[in-house]
Design a protein around this motif. Structure first.
Motif, short mmCIF file in Angstrom:
data_model
loop_
_atom_site.label_atom_id
_atom_site.label_comp_id
_atom_site.label_asym_id
_atom_site.label_seq_id
_atom_site.Cartn_x
_atom_site.Cartn_y
_atom_site.Cartn_z
N ASP A 61 63.22 -59.72 88.40
CA ASP A 61 62.89 -60.04 87.01
C ASP A 61 62.44 -58.84 86.19
O ASP A 61 62.13 -58.98 85.02
CB ASP A 61 61.78 -61.10 86.97
N ARG A 62 62.38 -57.66 86.80
CA ARG A 62 61.91 -56.47 86.07
C ARG A 62 63.03 -55.43 86.01
O ARG A 62 63.65 -55.11 87.01
CB ARG A 62 60.69 -55.87 86.77
N TYR A 63 63.26 -54.90 84.79
CA TYR A 63 64.35 -53.96 84.57
C TYR A 63 63.90 -52.83 83.65
O TYR A 63 63.07 -53.04 82.77
CB TYR A 63 65.55 -54.65 83.91
N ARG A 64 64.45 -51.67 83.84
CA ARG A 64 64.30 -50.58 82.89
C ARG A 64 65.51 -50.65 81.97
O ARG A 64 66.64 -50.77 82.42
CB ARG A 64 64.26 -49.23 83.60
N VAL A 65 65.27 -50.55 80.67
CA VAL A 65 66.35 -50.56 79.68
C VAL A 65 66.68 -49.10 79.38
O VAL A 65 65.82 -48.34 78.97
CB VAL A 65 65.93 -51.29 78.39
N VAL A 66 67.94 -48.73 79.61
CA VAL A 66 68.38 -47.35 79.40
C VAL A 66 69.42 -47.34 78.29
O VAL A 66 70.46 -47.99 78.41
CB VAL A 66 68.97 -46.74 80.69
N GLU A 67 69.12 -46.62 77.22
CA GLU A 67 70.07 -46.51 76.11
C GLU A 67 70.89 -45.24 76.29
O GLU A 67 70.35 -44.15 76.35
CB GLU A 67 69.34 -46.48 74.78
N LEU A 68 72.20 -45.40 76.38
CA LEU A 68 73.13 -44.28 76.48
C LEU A 68 73.91 -44.20 75.17
O LEU A 68 73.75 -45.04 74.30
CB LEU A 68 74.07 -44.50 77.67
N ASP A 69 74.73 -43.17 75.02
CA ASP A 69 75.47 -43.00 73.77
C ASP A 69 76.33 -44.20 73.44
O ASP A 69 76.41 -44.63 72.28
CB ASP A 69 76.37 -41.75 73.84
N ASP A 70 77.00 -44.78 74.44
CA ASP A 70 77.98 -45.82 74.17
C ASP A 70 77.63 -47.19 74.74
O ASP A 70 78.43 -48.12 74.68
CB ASP A 70 79.35 -45.40 74.71
N ARG A 71 76.43 -47.33 75.33
CA ARG A 71 76.08 -48.62 75.93
C ARG A 71 74.59 -48.66 76.26
O ARG A 71 73.89 -47.67 76.19
CB ARG A 71 76.90 -48.87 77.19
N VAL A 72 74.14 -49.84 76.66
CA VAL A 72 72.78 -50.05 77.14
C VAL A 72 72.90 -50.58 78.56
O VAL A 72 73.72 -51.46 78.84
CB VAL A 72 72.03 -51.07 76.25
N GLU A 73 72.10 -50.05 79.47
CA GLU A 73 72.13 -50.51 80.86
C GLU A 73 70.76 -51.03 81.26
O GLU A 73 69.74 -50.54 80.81
CB GLU A 73 72.53 -49.37 81.80
N LEU A 74 70.76 -52.03 82.13
CA LEU A 74 69.54 -52.56 82.73
C LEU A 74 69.51 -52.10 84.17
O LEU A 74 70.43 -52.36 84.94
CB LEU A 74 69.53 -54.09 82.69
#
Length: 73
Positions: free
Chosen positions: A25-38
């Motif tokens: 239930d816990r994720y780091r949100v990573v913003e990249l140039d072309d997408r967002v990753e969990l």
């Protein structure tokens, strides 16, 4: 696996149950140039680090890992 979800009016996104059951239930949100990753966060961050770097840390204590990280410039 690919699933579709949408943000609600408060910006919340529902992560499907089968994904939460597999990754937690816990994720780091990573913003990249072309997408967002969990990225799933482990309860034990050292275990997650060990998973990420393979056997590079095998046999080393937390203190050894910290000392070596501080020595690198």
């Amino acid at each position: 696996m690919s699933k579709r979800t949408e943000a609600d009016d408060r910006g919340r996104i529902v992560i499907p149950r089968d994904i939460r059951e597999k990754h937690g239930d816990r994720y780091r949100v990573v913003e990249l140039d072309d997408r967002v990753e969990l990225i799933p966060l482990r309860d034990d961050p050292i275990e997650g680090l060990r998973d990420a770097v393979g056997d590079a840390l095998d046999g080393k204590s937390i203190d050894e890992i910290k000392r070596e990280a501080r020595e690198v410039e």
